[in-house]
Every structure is written in structure tokens, then in C-alpha cells.
Design a protein around this motif. Structure first.
Motif, short mmCIF file in Angstrom:
data_model
loop_
_atom_site.label_atom_id
_atom_site.label_comp_id
_atom_site.label_asym_id
_atom_site.label_seq_id
_atom_site.Cartn_x
_atom_site.Cartn_y
_atom_site.Cartn_z
N GLU A 17 0.84 -1.20 0.00
CA GLU A 17 0.00 0.00 0.00
C GLU A 17 0.88 1.25 0.00
OE1 GLU A 17 -3.22 -0.19 -0.30
OE2 GLU A 17 -3.40 -2.34 0.04
N PRO A 18 0.40 2.36 -0.60
CA PRO A 18 1.18 3.60 -0.58
C PRO A 18 1.40 4.09 0.86
CG PRO A 18 -0.57 3.73 -2.21
CD PRO A 18 -0.81 2.49 -1.40
N ALA A 19 2.66 4.27 1.21
CA ALA A 19 3.01 4.67 2.57
C ALA A 19 2.34 5.98 2.98
CB ALA A 19 4.53 4.80 2.71
N LEU A 20 2.23 6.92 2.05
CA LEU A 20 1.62 8.21 2.38
C LEU A 20 0.13 8.08 2.68
CD1 LEU A 20 3.47 10.57 -0.11
CD2 LEU A 20 3.82 10.36 2.36
N LEU A 21 -0.55 7.16 2.01
CA LEU A 21 -1.97 6.93 2.30
C LEU A 21 -2.15 6.33 3.69
CD1 LEU A 21 -3.82 5.54 -0.85
CD2 LEU A 21 -4.26 7.64 0.40
N ILE A 22 -1.29 5.36 4.02
CA ILE A 22 -1.36 4.74 5.35
C ILE A 22 -1.10 5.80 6.42
CG2 ILE A 22 -0.45 2.96 6.88
CD1 ILE A 22 0.52 1.49 4.33
N LEU A 23 -0.09 6.62 6.18
CA LEU A 23 0.27 7.67 7.13
C LEU A 23 -0.88 8.66 7.31
CD1 LEU A 23 2.50 8.70 8.95
CD2 LEU A 23 3.38 10.01 7.01
N GLU A 24 -1.57 8.98 6.22
CA GLU A 24 -2.73 9.87 6.30
C GLU A 24 -3.80 9.29 7.22
OE1 GLU A 24 -6.25 10.92 3.21
OE2 GLU A 24 -4.23 11.30 2.45
N ALA A 25 -4.06 8.00 7.10
CA ALA A 25 -5.05 7.35 7.95
C ALA A 25 -4.59 7.33 9.41
CB ALA A 25 -5.32 5.93 7.46
N ILE A 26 -3.32 7.05 9.64
CA ILE A 26 -2.80 7.04 11.01
C ILE A 26 -2.91 8.43 11.62
CG2 ILE A 26 -0.70 6.77 12.39
CD1 ILE A 26 0.03 4.41 10.55
N ASP A 27 -2.60 9.46 10.84
CA ASP A 27 -2.75 10.83 11.34
C ASP A 27 -4.19 11.12 11.75
OD1 ASP A 27 -0.09 11.49 11.07
OD2 ASP A 27 -0.34 12.46 9.11
N THR A 28 -5.14 10.64 10.96
CA THR A 28 -6.56 10.83 11.27
C THR A 28 -6.93 10.12 12.57
OG1 THR A 28 -7.13 11.02 8.93
CG2 THR A 28 -8.92 10.47 10.43
N ALA A 60 -8.72 2.27 3.77
CA ALA A 60 -8.54 0.94 3.18
C ALA A 60 -7.08 0.54 3.18
CB ALA A 60 -9.11 0.92 1.76
N ALA A 61 -6.20 1.49 2.86
CA ALA A 61 -4.76 1.20 2.84
C ALA A 61 -4.27 0.80 4.23
CB ALA A 61 -3.98 2.41 2.32
N LEU A 62 -4.72 1.52 5.25
CA LEU A 62 -4.32 1.20 6.63
C LEU A 62 -4.82 -0.18 7.03
CD1 LEU A 62 -3.15 1.83 9.41
CD2 LEU A 62 -5.29 3.02 9.96
N ILE A 63 -6.07 -0.47 6.77
CA ILE A 63 -6.64 -1.76 7.15
C ILE A 63 -5.92 -2.91 6.44
CG2 ILE A 63 -8.73 -3.20 7.08
CD1 ILE A 63 -8.72 -0.90 9.19
N HIS A 64 -5.67 -2.75 5.16
CA HIS A 64 -4.98 -3.81 4.41
C HIS A 64 -3.56 -4.02 4.91
CE1 HIS A 64 -7.86 -3.04 0.81
NE2 HIS A 64 -8.37 -3.90 1.66
N ALA A 65 -2.81 -2.93 5.09
CA ALA A 65 -1.43 -3.04 5.54
C ALA A 65 -1.36 -3.60 6.96
CB ALA A 65 -0.74 -1.69 5.47
N LEU A 66 -2.23 -3.12 7.83
CA LEU A 66 -2.24 -3.60 9.21
C LEU A 66 -2.63 -5.07 9.27
CD1 LEU A 66 -1.66 -2.50 11.99
CD2 LEU A 66 -4.04 -1.79 12.17
N GLY A 67 -3.55 -5.49 8.42
CA GLY A 67 -3.93 -6.90 8.35
C GLY A 67 -2.76 -7.78 7.94
N ARG A 68 -1.96 -7.30 6.99
CA ARG A 68 -0.80 -8.08 6.55
C ARG A 68 0.24 -8.23 7.66
NH1 ARG A 68 -1.76 -4.92 1.61
NH2 ARG A 68 -2.63 -6.36 0.08
N VAL A 69 0.50 -7.13 8.36
CA VAL A 69 1.49 -7.18 9.45
C VAL A 69 0.98 -8.05 10.59
CG1 VAL A 69 2.81 -5.83 11.13
CG2 VAL A 69 2.47 -4.94 8.82
N THR A 70 -0.29 -7.93 10.92
CA THR A 70 -0.87 -8.75 11.98
C THR A 70 -0.80 -10.23 11.63
OG1 THR A 70 -2.37 -6.95 12.59
CG2 THR A 70 -2.95 -9.14 13.37
N ALA A 71 -1.08 -10.57 10.38
CA ALA A 71 -0.98 -11.97 9.94
C ALA A 71 0.46 -12.47 10.02
CB ALA A 71 -1.51 -12.10 8.51
#
Length: 109
Positions: free
Chosen positions: A11-22, A46-57
């Protein structure tokens, strides 16, 4: 073509970071702990949920392998795994963005 920057967990790192900031902007401290609650929509959510799901798995698989013969058993709880996954994801985002910044800086010189 749009430059979306580096990818983290696909996932694009900047999109994930945007969600984390929110999420952080909508957090509150409770009993010395930071509590995250709320809705995150759009591409960044969506990017945060997908990336976090991958790391959690990934962490769940590591925990399961720890029970194989000769392994140091990891008895991390689901909550601990989720927290560890978030921290690991943020570290990976930071590393990816640092690398991108260094790469762009090197291209300018």
C-alpha cells in the motif's frame, strides 16, 4: 502516471500515514493509555486496514511458529499482537519514507 511514493505492505506509505494521522487526531488518553476510536474512510482507511492486516498476519504466523520444537514460545495476546503490528507498521512506513527521501536527495546532487 502519478507518483504515489514508496509502498509498505503493498500500500502507498503516504496513504497509510494519512489514515494514522486521522486516527491519532481522534484519539484520547485514558488511564495512561492512548485510545483510538472512530471511522476512517476512503482510500487511506482501506490502505491502513490492508497493511495492518498483513502485518498482523505476519506476527500471528511468527507466534504460531514459536510453538514448534526448539522455539521460544511467544504467548502474545491478540491485543498485544495488534499493538505490536501497529508499531511495526509505523516503523516500516518511517523507514520507507526515509529511504525515499534519501533517494530523492541523492538524485538532486
Amino acid at each position: 502516471m502519478t507518483d504515489n511514493g514508496p509502498l509498505v505492505e503493498g500500500e502507498p506509505a503516504l496513504l497509510i500515514l494519512e489514515a494514522i494521522d486521522t486516527v491519532i487526531a481522534n484519539s484520547e488518553e485514558q488511564d495512561g493509555m492512548l485510545r483510538f476510536e472512530g471511522l476512517i474512510g476512503g482510500d487511506s482507511g482501506a490502505a491502513l486496514i490492508h497493511a495492518l492486516g498483513r502485518v498482523t498476519a505476519e506476527l500471528a504466523a511468527d507466534d504460531m511458529r514459536s510453538f514448534l520444537r526448539g522455539g521460544a514460545r511467544n504467548k502474545r495476546t491478540e491485543e498485544q499482537r495488534s499493538g505490536d503490528a501497529l508499531i511495526l507498521l509505523m516503523e516500516r512506513i518511517s523507514a520507507a519514507l526515509d529511504c525515499e527521501l534519501a533517494s530523492r536527495s541523492a538524485l538532486r546532487t
